[in-house]
Design a protein around this motif. Structure first.
Motif, PDB file in Angstrom:
ATOM      1  N   SER A  18     -21.395  16.691  -6.894  1.00 43.55           N
ATOM      2  CA  SER A  18     -20.932  16.483  -5.530  1.00 43.55           C
ATOM      3  C   SER A  18     -19.902  17.575  -5.283  1.00 43.55           C
ATOM      4  O   SER A  18     -18.944  17.701  -6.005  1.00 43.55           O
ATOM      5  N   ASN A  28     -24.437  18.063  -0.193  1.00 41.96           N
ATOM      6  CA  ASN A  28     -24.561  16.609  -0.141  1.00 41.96           C
ATOM      7  C   ASN A  28     -25.356  16.006  -1.297  1.00 41.96           C
ATOM      8  O   ASN A  28     -25.525  14.797  -1.343  1.00 41.96           O
ATOM      9  N   THR A  29     -25.855  16.811  -2.199  1.00 44.02           N
ATOM     10  CA  THR A  29     -26.719  16.314  -3.265  1.00 44.02           C
ATOM     11  C   THR A  29     -25.913  15.929  -4.488  1.00 44.02           C
ATOM     12  O   THR A  29     -25.013  16.651  -4.902  1.00 44.02           O
ATOM     13  N   TRP A  30     -26.232  14.773  -5.068  1.00 49.34           N
ATOM     14  CA  TRP A  30     -25.571  14.318  -6.290  1.00 49.34           C
ATOM     15  C   TRP A  30     -26.525  13.435  -7.073  1.00 49.34           C
ATOM     16  O   TRP A  30     -27.528  12.974  -6.548  1.00 49.34           O
ATOM     17  N   VAL A  32     -30.483   9.600  -7.268  1.00 48.66           N
ATOM     18  CA  VAL A  32     -30.152  10.864  -6.621  1.00 48.66           C
ATOM     19  C   VAL A  32     -29.805  10.577  -5.172  1.00 48.66           C
ATOM     20  O   VAL A  32     -30.530   9.860  -4.481  1.00 48.66           O
ATOM     21  N   ILE A  67     -28.852  23.372  -5.188  1.00 49.35           N
ATOM     22  CA  ILE A  67     -28.688  22.092  -4.489  1.00 49.35           C
ATOM     23  C   ILE A  67     -27.620  22.248  -3.420  1.00 49.35           C
ATOM     24  O   ILE A  67     -26.731  23.072  -3.541  1.00 49.35           O
ATOM     25  N   PHE A  78     -34.065  16.492  -9.729  1.00 49.99           N
ATOM     26  CA  PHE A  78     -33.291  15.926  -8.621  1.00 49.99           C
ATOM     27  C   PHE A  78     -34.256  15.355  -7.596  1.00 49.99           C
ATOM     28  O   PHE A  78     -34.449  15.908  -6.519  1.00 49.99           O
ATOM     29  N   GLY A 109     -28.248  12.206  -1.284  1.00 48.95           N
ATOM     30  CA  GLY A 109     -28.237  13.425  -0.479  1.00 48.95           C
ATOM     31  C   GLY A 109     -29.640  13.973  -0.337  1.00 48.95           C
ATOM     32  O   GLY A 109     -30.619  13.239  -0.328  1.00 48.95           O
ATOM     33  N   THR A 110     -29.742  15.274  -0.268  1.00 46.37           N
ATOM     34  CA  THR A 110     -31.024  15.942  -0.088  1.00 46.37           C
ATOM     35  C   THR A 110     -31.836  15.900  -1.373  1.00 46.37           C
ATOM     36  O   THR A 110     -31.342  16.275  -2.431  1.00 46.37           O
ATOM     37  N   GLN A 111     -33.061  15.429  -1.298  1.00 45.16           N
ATOM     38  CA  GLN A 111     -33.952  15.442  -2.459  1.00 45.16           C
ATOM     39  C   GLN A 111     -34.440  16.879  -2.634  1.00 45.16           C
ATOM     40  O   GLN A 111     -35.165  17.390  -1.802  1.00 45.16           O
ATOM     41  N   THR A 112     -34.000  17.528  -3.698  1.00 49.66           N
ATOM     42  CA  THR A 112     -34.213  18.960  -3.862  1.00 49.66           C
ATOM     43  C   THR A 112     -35.346  19.241  -4.828  1.00 49.66           C
ATOM     44  O   THR A 112     -35.178  19.162  -6.041  1.00 49.66           O
TER      45      THR A 112
END
Length: 184
Positions: A117, A82-84, A155, A79, A43, A157-160
């Motif tokens: 999501s 907001n991460t997708w 990716v 995650i 991600f 949202g937040t880059q995890t």
């Protein structure tokens, strides 16, 4: 021709010796092969690259509708809400190439699935399915092996760091590649 075995929606078929019998209509399907562990996909930021999965399908000459189902499973760092990830799949005709075989596509050449999501999740607890169809036209005159590629991801949202999709295209029981011949 009536011989007592005819039935509504049956077709008359013959063997190599010309002996005819009535049979149910069937469409011969070709099943793909999943071997190996697939690929892990992190991600992280967008990557317009394709990865070999180790899965393939062998198709004879002609046009084929290829249905693909892939299990997508999260692993590693949780995650957030907001991460997708948007992920695509396609085919190449070489076991070492990561370039799609654009000349054999007669319709859309990619599949896509928006992933993860929703609410924040703990490690190892969320799955999704990438599912779709691709039309391939094998004009080579011979059987041809098509190798499944995965990638070209985005990716949001937040880059995890530490989160990824586990063994995409690997030997999960949910995975399948089924091809059906089409009339030209």
């Amino acid at each position: 021709m009536t011989d007592g075995t005819q039935h509504d929606k049956y077709v008359l078929t013959s063997d190599p010796n010309g002996i005819a019998t009535w049979k149910t209509i069937s469409v011969p399907a070709v099943q793909g092969i999943f071997s190996g562990s697939g690929v892990n996909i992190p991600f992280t930021t967008q990557q317009a690259v394709w990865l070999q999965t180790g899965a393939n399908v062998v198709l004879g000459p002609g046009k084929w509708k290829v249905d693909i189902i892939l299990l997508l499973q999260h692993q590693g760092t949780a995650i957030d809400v907001n991460t997708w990830m948007w992920l695509k799949s396609t085919f190449t005709d070489s076991p070492t190439s990561v370039t799609p075989v654009y000349s054999d596509f007669t319709a859309s050449n990619v599949l896509a699935s928006q992933l993860f999501s929703g609410p924040a999740i703990p490690t190892e607890s969320k799955n999704a399915i990438l599912q779709g169809s691709i039309i391939l036209n094998n004009t080579s005159g011979n059987d041809k092996t098509y190798y499944l590629l995965i990638g070209d991801r985005f990716v949001g949202g937040t880059q995890t760091s530490g989160a990824s999709l586990k063994s995409v295209g690997g030997t999960w029981g949910e995975n399948s590649i089924i091809a059906y011949p089409m009339s030209n």
